[in-house]
Structure formats: structure tokens, C-alpha cells
Design a protein around this motif. Structure first.
Motif, short mmCIF file in Angstrom:
data_model
loop_
_atom_site.label_atom_id
_atom_site.label_comp_id
_atom_site.label_asym_id
_atom_site.label_seq_id
_atom_site.Cartn_x
_atom_site.Cartn_y
_atom_site.Cartn_z
N SER A 121 0.78 -1.30 -0.04
CA SER A 121 0.11 -0.08 0.06
C SER A 121 0.78 1.20 -0.21
N ILE A 122 1.85 1.26 0.67
CA ILE A 122 2.97 2.08 0.90
C ILE A 122 3.23 2.59 -0.52
N TYR A 123 3.91 1.59 -1.17
CA TYR A 123 4.48 1.78 -2.70
C TYR A 123 3.67 2.34 -3.66
N VAL A 124 2.31 1.63 -3.44
CA VAL A 124 1.29 2.26 -4.35
C VAL A 124 1.05 3.68 -4.18
N ASN A 125 1.20 4.21 -3.19
CA ASN A 125 0.99 5.68 -2.86
C ASN A 125 2.39 6.51 -3.21
N LEU A 126 3.49 5.84 -3.56
CA LEU A 126 4.71 6.80 -3.78
C LEU A 126 4.74 7.16 -5.22
N LYS A 127 4.64 8.44 -5.56
CA LYS A 127 4.48 8.84 -6.81
C LYS A 127 5.86 8.76 -7.61
N GLU A 128 6.77 9.01 -6.59
CA GLU A 128 8.28 9.04 -7.38
C GLU A 128 8.65 7.57 -7.72
N PHE A 129 8.28 6.73 -7.12
CA PHE A 129 8.53 5.23 -7.57
C PHE A 129 7.55 4.62 -8.38
N GLY A 130 6.88 5.56 -9.25
CA GLY A 130 5.88 5.28 -10.22
C GLY A 130 4.61 4.70 -9.81
N GLY A 131 4.42 4.91 -8.42
CA GLY A 131 2.82 4.46 -7.90
C GLY A 131 2.48 2.94 -8.25
N ALA A 132 0.99 2.75 -8.34
CA ALA A 132 0.56 1.71 -8.92
C ALA A 132 0.94 1.14 -10.27
N GLY A 133 1.36 2.51 -11.04
CA GLY A 133 1.64 2.01 -12.51
C GLY A 133 2.87 1.34 -12.62
N GLY A 134 3.98 1.61 -11.68
CA GLY A 134 5.21 1.12 -11.79
C GLY A 134 6.07 1.69 -12.74
N LEU A 135 7.25 1.28 -12.82
CA LEU A 135 8.54 1.63 -13.65
C LEU A 135 8.81 0.78 -14.86
N HIS A 136 8.79 1.66 -15.95
CA HIS A 136 9.49 0.63 -16.99
C HIS A 136 10.99 0.97 -16.93
N SER A 220 6.29 -3.17 -10.61
CA SER A 220 5.41 -2.59 -9.83
C SER A 220 5.11 -2.95 -8.46
N PRO A 221 4.49 -2.16 -7.66
CA PRO A 221 4.10 -2.73 -6.36
C PRO A 221 3.73 -4.14 -6.27
N TYR A 222 2.89 -4.48 -7.11
CA TYR A 222 2.17 -5.80 -7.21
C TYR A 222 3.34 -6.98 -7.45
N THR A 223 4.07 -6.64 -8.23
CA THR A 223 5.10 -7.54 -8.58
C THR A 223 6.22 -7.89 -7.44
N ALA A 224 6.56 -6.50 -7.05
CA ALA A 224 7.86 -6.60 -6.00
C ALA A 224 7.39 -7.06 -4.71
N PHE A 225 6.26 -6.71 -4.67
CA PHE A 225 5.98 -7.21 -2.93
C PHE A 225 4.90 -8.35 -2.88
N ASP A 226 4.77 -8.78 -4.07
CA ASP A 226 3.86 -10.00 -4.11
C ASP A 226 4.20 -11.26 -3.27
N ILE A 227 3.40 -11.82 -2.33
CA ILE A 227 3.57 -12.47 -1.09
C ILE A 227 4.24 -13.58 -1.78
N THR A 228 4.54 -14.08 -3.01
CA THR A 228 5.01 -15.06 -3.52
C THR A 228 6.66 -14.83 -2.76
N TRP A 229 7.23 -13.69 -2.92
CA TRP A 229 8.63 -13.68 -2.35
C TRP A 229 8.86 -13.80 -0.94
N SER A 230 7.71 -13.71 -0.16
CA SER A 230 7.76 -13.90 1.17
C SER A 230 7.52 -15.50 1.68
N VAL A 231 6.49 -15.92 0.66
CA VAL A 231 6.06 -17.30 1.02
C VAL A 231 6.52 -18.68 0.44
N TYR A 232 7.19 -18.36 -0.83
CA TYR A 232 7.74 -19.45 -1.40
C TYR A 232 8.89 -19.86 -1.01
#
Lengths: 301, 295
Positions: A121-136, A220-232
Motif C-alpha cells: 500500500s505504501i509503494y502504491v502511493n509513492l508517486k516518485e517510485f511510479g505508484g501503482a503503475g510502476g516503472l519501466h 510495480s508494487p504488485y510484482t515486487a511485493f507479491d507474497i510469492t517472495w515471502s511465502v515461497y
């Protein structure tokens, strides 16, 4: 006996190190992914094998590492510097989160689990880091080979660290006594050790995340903070056997191969089967594969 | 509590908004309390932290959605969803959760975690990742003396209160209810007194699933959802259940406090930070809990 083991290890390492010369493409990716998860699983196991408590939040360090690297790279600076900075920032984040990771048992599990969502949620709100849209991100030359070797180096580092910790005075004390209170009584400073190991594991997660960012074109926040990286990594550690040296490695190999095979079969179904596998695994093999094999071997004698 | 009052006092000039926020918070909070009862029941009686709680609520939401799509009214859909969830609850109990109870609290968490992952993947496979919601004629904005309230929330709160009252009466007055409460306290003693613990546990479990069914259907009507919306509701339920514990009244108050907290955060910092605030609030609560209880 030790000589034979050493020889096998050297052979395996030689194979891994020279493989990219022989073949590229999908196999490289597969090996890369396996090694990545070996790094993560072993790094996670450092902490949980020692404390006996399960953290489901290490993925935040991966995400932080990925994002810092991506951010540095996106803004034109040297991406490798970004990886190192990512690892460093991951440690900083870990330091602030020490109180959370000192929780125990189920509290630790659900607390660290919600860390994932919180960070997301935090990273979704960080515009400098691309927000929800992410960075290319720009493309790195020979990204697959470069990241392969980087991850391989990380794997060697993490395995050496674990080995050293287990065979250190502290590791021996904790293992022999298998009770941290008793270890404290004889003078082992468990807080310092556990914190140090925790920060180290966070560092590895951060560095691995950073290296992985080099290999991707989009973050994007959804790939970087996917619970996969915590859970796998947790699953791999549990599958292989928490607290053993080879457990996480075996767990990582089995799981990565299985997931790849499953994903080849049908899209999307791999996560479902993964969930089912987790259920069956915990119900049948609570201690993991390696301890089971050990017990079996002991019975043979 | 005191901080609350101080903040409210300082903001007196915009008191109308404050009342609106408080009211919204209470309504939303009552709903959260209802959702949390499912989780609390399972933990109290089976000693299993059902991490799949959020995903199960979303599954119930989907059931409600699909029944509604085929022309049923909202209330009827809720009823059907409840029945479906009861059946599902029985199935899950017999296959998975009974065994999960045996492996202990911490490993059982992973079992429910695996279930939640499997459920979310299954839902996104079967029904896609689109956001859905139930549009019902109940969606309108009420205006009571200058304060506007979404009617749906009022309906939620009314239903939630009704259900919670019914549950309270059940637990307090009926024999089975009392047995459930006793089980939550000390199941060994209960079994020594001749009560069939296994039966009570299955009843509690199925009851919890009925609660999930109701909560999920209300969720479908009030909020938009997709297969992965479950986690936020899980965290909210965990907050309420951890804060409040086992007594229904505490759960209700806990829910209302959470609701107010969220609403205030949304108002002052922007709605985007709502989820982040919830997650970190949960962590703060855990830390305080951890500090308070002994090692």
C-alpha cells in the motif's frame, strides 16, 4: 567421506558456473530462478532455523531491494550500484522492523504477513517510485547471463554464511541446547546473534531483489511485493526441513521445478496447486523432507 | 480514547463532518465486527487461526453474486449463500481443518494459508480478476438532518446488529451455545464432563461459516471486490479479534473503533492510505500485545 562430499560439491559448482557457456535461453532462466529461490530459502532458513519461528515478511526486503535498484537505474545511474544500495536500504528497513520480527509464533506469522500488504500500500502511493503503475526499466546487455552469475555469487555467499553460523560457537550452542533460554543462561547473547542473523538475511533478500530487478523490464508494487517472495522461500524451507543446511536447497529445487512444470501445463493453475500442495505437505510432513529422509536412513542402520 | 476526544474537540468547528465521520465509522465498524466473528469463533473453539478467512468471505461474496445474477433478490441471495457456505464449511472441516487441529497452532496456520492461496487462485481462474459488485435497489444515499449516509451501510449495520444479537442469544441461552463457549475456555475439562467435544467443534465451525456467508454477501452488496480483496478483510478481522478477544460485545466495540479509525485516516490523509494504515495499525497492536504479555 568428507573428500567425496567435497568433490561432489565442487563438481556441481563447476557445472553451474560454466553452464551459460553451453546453453542459453529457457534453461538459463530455469536455473536462474532455482538459484534465486535457493538464495531466498537459505537466507530465510537462517532466521527461522535458528529461532524456530516463521516469518512471512521477508519479501518486503526483496521488494525494497528491487525498488531501490529500479529507481536508481530508472534515473540513469549505474544499476549495479543500485543493487548494492538496495541491499543497504533493505538493512535499514530491517533495522526499523526489528520489533516486528521479534514477535513469536502465530503473532509473527500474521504480523509479518500484513507487512507485505502494508508495504504494498505504501509503494502504491509513492508517486516518485511510479505508484501503482510502476516503472519501466531499461534493458541490460546480456541481462540473463549477468544476473545468473550475480545470483550464483549471492548463493555462494549465503551458503557460506549459513555454514559459518551453524558451525560457529553460537550456532553450536543454540543447536545443542535447542532452547534459547538455556543458551542465554550459559552466556550466549542470543539477542545480538539473532538480530545479526536477521539483518544478514534481510541483506540477502534485498540484494537478490536488486539483482532480479536487473532482469526485469517492468516493476510495480504488485510484482515486487507479491507474497510469492515471502511465502515461497518459507514453503521451500519447510518442505526441505527448517533448520537443516541442505533442506532449503532441496526444497527450492523441488518447488521451482514443480512450479515450472505446472505452469507449462496450464496458466494460473500452478498457484492453485501450490496452495493445495502446501496444505497436504503441512498435514503429512510437518518437519520437512530432509529430516524425514534422515529418520529413514537412521532406521536403515 | 482520550486522544480521540482531544482531536474531536480541536476540530469542533467542522463538527458536522465529525459526526458524519463517526457515524460512518460506526456503521463500517459494525460490519467489520460481524466479519470478525467468523474468525473469532474458529480460533476460540478450534484453536486454529483461519488465515483463509478473508478468501472465504470473498468466496461467499462470489456465491452471493452468482445467485443474484440469476435474478434473485439480495436477501434471497444471502440466504442461499449462507446455505452454500454451511455445506462448504462441513466439507472443509471434515477434510482439512480437523487434521489441522492436530498439528498445532502454528502449523495449522500454514494449512489455512495454503487454503487461502488455493482459493484465491481458484477464484481468479474460474471467475477472472475483474472487479465485481452486486447492484441492488438498496443502494442510495440517505440524508438525515444534513448528514448523508449510504443506505447500504445502514442496512449492513442493521443486519449485522441483528445477526450479532441472534448469535449472542444463541451462545448465551441455548445448550449448544453454552457448550461452545465452554469449549473455547477449556475443552479438556469439558470433555471430562461428558460433552462430545468433536461435535461441538464442528457445530462452531459450521456456525462460523454461516457468519462468513452472511458477511460475504453483505460485502458483495456494499463494496466492489475481486478474487484478491480478501487480505484486507482478513487483516481487519485479525485486528478486531486480537484487540477484542472472545466476547461478542468487545468484538463489536473493537470493530467500531477500527471503523472510526479507518474513516478518520481516509478523511485526513486521503483514501489511498487506508489499507496501509490498517496494516500498520495491526502491526502496532501486535507489538503492544507482545510487549504486554510475558515472553
Amino acid at each position: 567421506m568428507a573428500g567425496k562430499k567435497l568433490a561432489i560439491i565442487i563438481l556441481i559448482n563447476l557445472f553451474i558456473a560454466t553452464f551459460p557457456v553451453l546453453s542459453t535461453g529457457y534453461i538459463i532462466y530455469l536455473l536462474y530462478r532455482t538459484i534465486t529461490f535457493i538464495v531466498l530459502a537459505v537466507a530465510w532458513n537462517m532466521v527461522s532455523g535458528m529461532t524456530g519461528h516463521v516469518s512471512l515478511g521477508h519479501g518486503v526486503f526483496w521488494g525494497v531491494g528491487s525498488y531501490i535498484t529500479a529507481f536508481i537505474w530508472f534515473n540513469g545511474l549505474n544499476p549495479f550500484f543500485g543493487v548494492l544500495l538496495g541491499g543497504f536500504i533493505a538493512i535499514m528497513v530491517a533495522i526499523t522492523l526489528i520489533p516486528v520480527f521479534r514477535l513469536k509464533g502465530a503473532y509473527l506469522a500474521i504480523g509479518t504477513l500484513s507487512l507485505n500488504f502494508g508495504m504494498l500500500s505504501i509503494y502504491v502511493n509513492l508517486k516518485e517510485f511510479g505508484g501503482a503503475g510502476g516503472l519501466h526499466l531499461p534493458i541490460l546487455q546480456h541481462a540473463d547471463i549477468v544476473t545468473y552469475y550475480l545470483m550464483y555469487i549471492l548463493a555462494l555467499c549465503v551458503l557460506t554464511s549459513t555454514f559459518k553460523i551453524v558451525h560457529s560457537r553460537y550456532g553450536f550452542a543454540i543447536k545443542a541446547l535447542s532452547d534459547e533460554e538455556a543458551a542465554e543462561i550459559i552466556g550466549v547473547d542470543t539477542f545480538k546473534i539473532k538480530t545479526g542473523v536477521f539483518l544478514l538475511s534481510a541483506l540477502f533478500f534485498g540484494l537478490a531483489g536488486g539483482v532480479n530487478a536487473l532482469n526485469t523490464v517492468f516493476i510495480s508494487p504488485y510484482t515486487a511485493f507479491d507474497i510469492t517472495w515471502s511465502v515461497y522461500p518459507v514453503f521451500m524451507g519447510i518442505l526441505g526441513g527448517v533448520g537443516t543446511l541442505f533442506g532449503p536447497i532441496i526444497g527450492a529445487i523441488i518447488m521451482t521445478l514443480t512450479t515450472e512444470i505446472l505452469s507449462l501445463m496450464a496458466t494460473g493453475i500452478d498457484r492453485f496447486l501450490y496452495g493445495v500442495m502446501l496444505i497436504i505437505l503441512i498435514l503429512c510432513l510437518p518437519e520437512g523432507v530432509v529430516p524425514r529422509i534422515r529418520k529413514y536412513l537412521l532406521k536403515q542402520k | 480514547m482520550l486522544l480521540f476526544i482531544i482531536v474531536a474537540y480541536l476540530l469542533f468547528p467542522i463538527s458536522n463532518s465529525i459526526i458524519q465521520l463517526l457515524l460512518l465509522g460506526a456503521l463500517v465498524g459494525g460490519f467489520y465486527a460481524l466479519i470478525a466473528t467468523g474468525l473469532s469463533l474458529i480460533f476460540g473453539v478450534l484453536k486454529v487461526i483461519n488465515v483463509a478467512h478473508g478468501a472465504l468471505c470473498i468466496l461467499a461474496a462470489y456465491f452471493c453474486y452468482w445467485v443474484w445474477i440469476f435474478g434473485a433478490d439480495l436477501i434471497l441471495s444471502m440466504f442461499f449463500t449462507m446455505v452454500l457456505m454451511l455445506i462448504l464449511g462441513l466439507a472443509l472441516y471434515l477434510t482439512i481443518y480437523r487434521k489441522a487441529m492436530k498439528v498445532g497452532i502454528d502449523p495449522s496456520l500454514f494449512v489455512s494459508f495454503g487454503l487461502s492461496i488455493a482459493l484465491e487462485a481458484l477464484m481468479s481462474l474460474l471467475w477472472g480478476a475483474d472487479i465485481r459488485g452486486v447492484q441492488s435497489s438498496y443502494i442510495k444515499l440517505l440524508n438525515l438532518g444534513g448528514i448523508s449516509i449510504p443506505f447500504m451501510l445502514l442496512l449492513d449495520m442493521t443486519l449485522a446488529t441483528a445477526v450479532l444479537c441472534a448469535l449472542y442469544l444463541f451462545l448465551k441461552k441455548t445448550l449448544v451455545g453454552k457448550a461452545i463457549r465452554a469449549c473455547a475456555q477449556d475443552w479438556e475439562a469439558i470433555s471430562l464432563m461428558g460433552i462430545n467435544v468433536k461435535f461441538i467443534q464442528s457445530v462452531a465451525f459450521i456456525l462460523a461459516f454461516a457468519m462468513i456467508g452472511i458477511s460475504g454477501s453483505l460485502l458483495a452488496a456494499t463494496y466492489a471486490f475481486d478474487p484478491f480483496s480478501g487480505s484486507i478483510y482478513l487483516i481487519r478481522s485479525l485486528i478486531v479479534a486480537t484487540l477484542a478477544g472472545d466476547k461478542l460485545i468487545y468484538l463489536t466495540f473493537g470493530g467500531i473503533m477500527l471503523g472510526c479509525g479507518e474513516v478518520f485516516v481516509s478523511y485526513f490523509f486521503g483514501g489511498a492510505y487506508r489499507n496501509a494504515a490498517t496494516s500498520f495499525l495491526f502491526i502496532m497492536i501486535l507489538l503492544i500485545r507482545g510487549l504486554r504479555s510475558s515472553r
